[in-house]
Design an enzyme around this catalytic site. Structure first.
Site, PDB file in Angstrom:
ATOM      1  N   GLU A   1      -1.351  -1.213  -4.981  1.00 60.78           N
ATOM      2  CA  GLU A   1      -2.559  -0.430  -5.237  1.00 60.78           C
ATOM      3  C   GLU A   1      -2.250   0.673  -6.239  1.00 60.78           C
ATOM      4  O   GLU A   1      -1.210   1.329  -6.156  1.00 60.78           O
ATOM      5  CB  GLU A   1      -3.072   0.188  -3.928  1.00 60.78           C
TER       6      GLU A   1
ATOM      7  N   ASP B   1       0.868  -1.178   0.000  1.00 62.06           N
ATOM      8  CA  ASP B   1       0.000   0.000   0.000  1.00 62.06           C
ATOM      9  C   ASP B   1       0.906   1.231   0.000  1.00 62.06           C
ATOM     10  O   ASP B   1       1.477   1.582   1.036  1.00 62.06           O
ATOM     11  CB  ASP B   1      -0.903  -0.012   1.237  1.00 62.06           C
TER      12      ASP B   1
ATOM     13  N   ASP C   1      -2.625   0.707   7.454  1.00 60.33           N
ATOM     14  CA  ASP C   1      -1.855   0.626   6.212  1.00 60.33           C
ATOM     15  C   ASP C   1      -1.438  -0.814   5.935  1.00 60.33           C
ATOM     16  O   ASP C   1      -1.450  -1.268   4.788  1.00 60.33           O
ATOM     17  CB  ASP C   1      -0.616   1.523   6.280  1.00 60.33           C
TER      18      ASP C   1
END
Length: 168
Positions: free
Chosen positions: A67, A8, A139
């Site tokens: 992502e 992420d 996260d």
């Protein structure tokens, strides 16, 4: 068995999560956050690169998933996030890994069932899918969700093949 690292991207906090796939089973391996160090952008990016490289070396994943960056109204913020995303793409590529990319809504829809889920819902569903895992931060939960999404969408050969076989 296939090991997947989900990443992420973030300039301050870059979440990571590692899962293992064996047939249709998903197991938690590890998760955490790389926290950037320094005041200059170049120093912060270097610290993220070094930390993420150490994670990849330690856990030796077979595949990676990241992502995709969404564009928002703050152009400078989006650009900085894109630079952190570059680190998230570069480190696995340097290790010779194939890197899958997933939109935030696809990740949320895969893990939660709703494309506009909030961080709390993602964390809850990741905990349900990885029982007993101690998740370090939101996260890290997002990174685990990215890895799970990669597994479900055929990025990781094990689970994608098992799902296709089971639904045939």
């Amino acid at each position: 068995m296939t090991r997947v690292i989900g990443i992420d991207p973030g300039l301050r906090n870059l979440g990571w999560g590692v899962i293992e796939l064996s047939g249709s089973r998903i197991a938690h391996v590890a998760n955490g956050v790389c926290v950037s160090v320094g005041t200059e952008l170049s120093d912060r990016l270097l610290s993220l690169h070094e930390q993420l490289t150490a994670v990849v070396l330690k856990f030796a994943p077979d595949e990676a998933a990241v992502e995709q960056t969404f564009v928002n109204k703050d152009g400078a913020g989006t650009l900085k996030l894109g630079q952190a995303r570059g680190i998230a793409m570069l480190v696995p590529a340097q290790a010779g890994l194939r890197v899958g990319e997933y939109a935030p809504n696809k990740i949320k829809k895969t893990v939660v069932g709703v494309g506009h889920a909030d961080k709390g819902q993602v964390l809850h569903m990741v905990r349900l899918q990885l029982p007993g895992a101690e998740i370090k931060s939101p996260d890290a939960a997002d990174a685990l969700a990215i890895a799970i999404c990669h597994a479900h969408h055929g990025g990781a050969a094990g689970l994608g093949a098992a799902i296709a076989k089971a639904t045939a």
